[in-house]
Design a protein around this motif. Structure first.
Motif, mmCIF file in Angstrom:
data_model
loop_
_atom_site.group_PDB
_atom_site.id
_atom_site.type_symbol
_atom_site.label_atom_id
_atom_site.label_comp_id
_atom_site.label_asym_id
_atom_site.label_seq_id
_atom_site.Cartn_x
_atom_site.Cartn_y
_atom_site.Cartn_z
ATOM 1 N N ASN A 97 21.468 -48.890 -64.841
ATOM 2 C CA ASN A 97 20.837 -49.565 -65.983
ATOM 3 C C ASN A 97 19.476 -50.142 -65.616
ATOM 4 N N LYS A 98 18.693 -49.330 -64.900
ATOM 5 C CA LYS A 98 17.352 -49.736 -64.488
ATOM 6 C C LYS A 98 16.407 -48.553 -64.600
ATOM 7 N N ALA A 121 11.350 -50.445 -71.758
ATOM 8 C CA ALA A 121 10.039 -50.416 -72.412
ATOM 9 C C ALA A 121 9.090 -49.452 -71.709
ATOM 10 N N CYS A 181 6.249 -55.177 -69.748
ATOM 11 C CA CYS A 181 7.461 -55.386 -68.943
ATOM 12 C C CYS A 181 7.829 -56.870 -68.913
ATOM 13 N N PRO A 182 8.978 -57.254 -69.508
ATOM 14 C CA PRO A 182 9.353 -58.662 -69.534
ATOM 15 C C PRO A 182 9.715 -59.227 -68.152
ATOM 16 N N CYS A 196 13.984 -55.483 -62.016
ATOM 17 C CA CYS A 196 14.088 -54.744 -63.274
ATOM 18 C C CYS A 196 15.339 -55.178 -64.041
ATOM 19 N N ILE A 197 15.156 -55.465 -65.351
ATOM 20 C CA ILE A 197 16.290 -55.882 -66.189
ATOM 21 C C ILE A 197 16.793 -54.733 -67.066
ATOM 22 N N CYS A 219 15.232 -52.970 -69.584
ATOM 23 C CA CYS A 219 14.902 -52.989 -71.016
ATOM 24 C C CYS A 219 14.438 -51.610 -71.514
#
Length: 104
Positions: free
Chosen positions: A74-75, A58, A96-97, A53-54, A56
């Motif tokens: 931050n996840k 979304a 999800c990128p 997980c980055i 983002c």
């Protein structure tokens, strides 16, 4: 088990037509039974690979009833593993990128 209010799921038994079925019943059959909670564990679950997980967000925007955001890490994380609206989950997976969301 007499008088028990627990539900049981019939194991891989055959009905009168010979079809294999799993049915929730009030009482266990005379063979192949296990508690209904064990059956629920075999249902699809939503998961996020935390290492991938980055952050983002979304998925949280699309499905706030299923995903939430951890500000410390931050996840994103899953708050409702059993899922919910399948279309919403599919959209979150597609958007999800990092491709870190699964629903299996």
């Amino acid at each position: 088990m007499a008088g028990s209010s627990r539900s049981f799921v019939q194991g891989p038994c055959k009905d009168a037509t010979g079809m294999r079925r799993r049915l929730v019943v009030d009482r266990p059959c005379h063979h192949h039974f296990f508690p209904a909670t064990a059956w629920r564990r075999t249902m699809k679950q939503v998961q996020i690979d935390q290492e991938e997980c980055i952050g983002c967000g979304a998925c949280v925007e699309l499905c706030p009833d299923i995903f939430a955001f951890n500000d410390e890490d931050n996840k994103a994380y899953v708050i409702k593993e059993e899922g919910g609206d399948a279309d919403c989950i599919d959209e979150a997976i597609a958007s999800c990128p990092a491709a870190c969301i699964t629903f299996e």
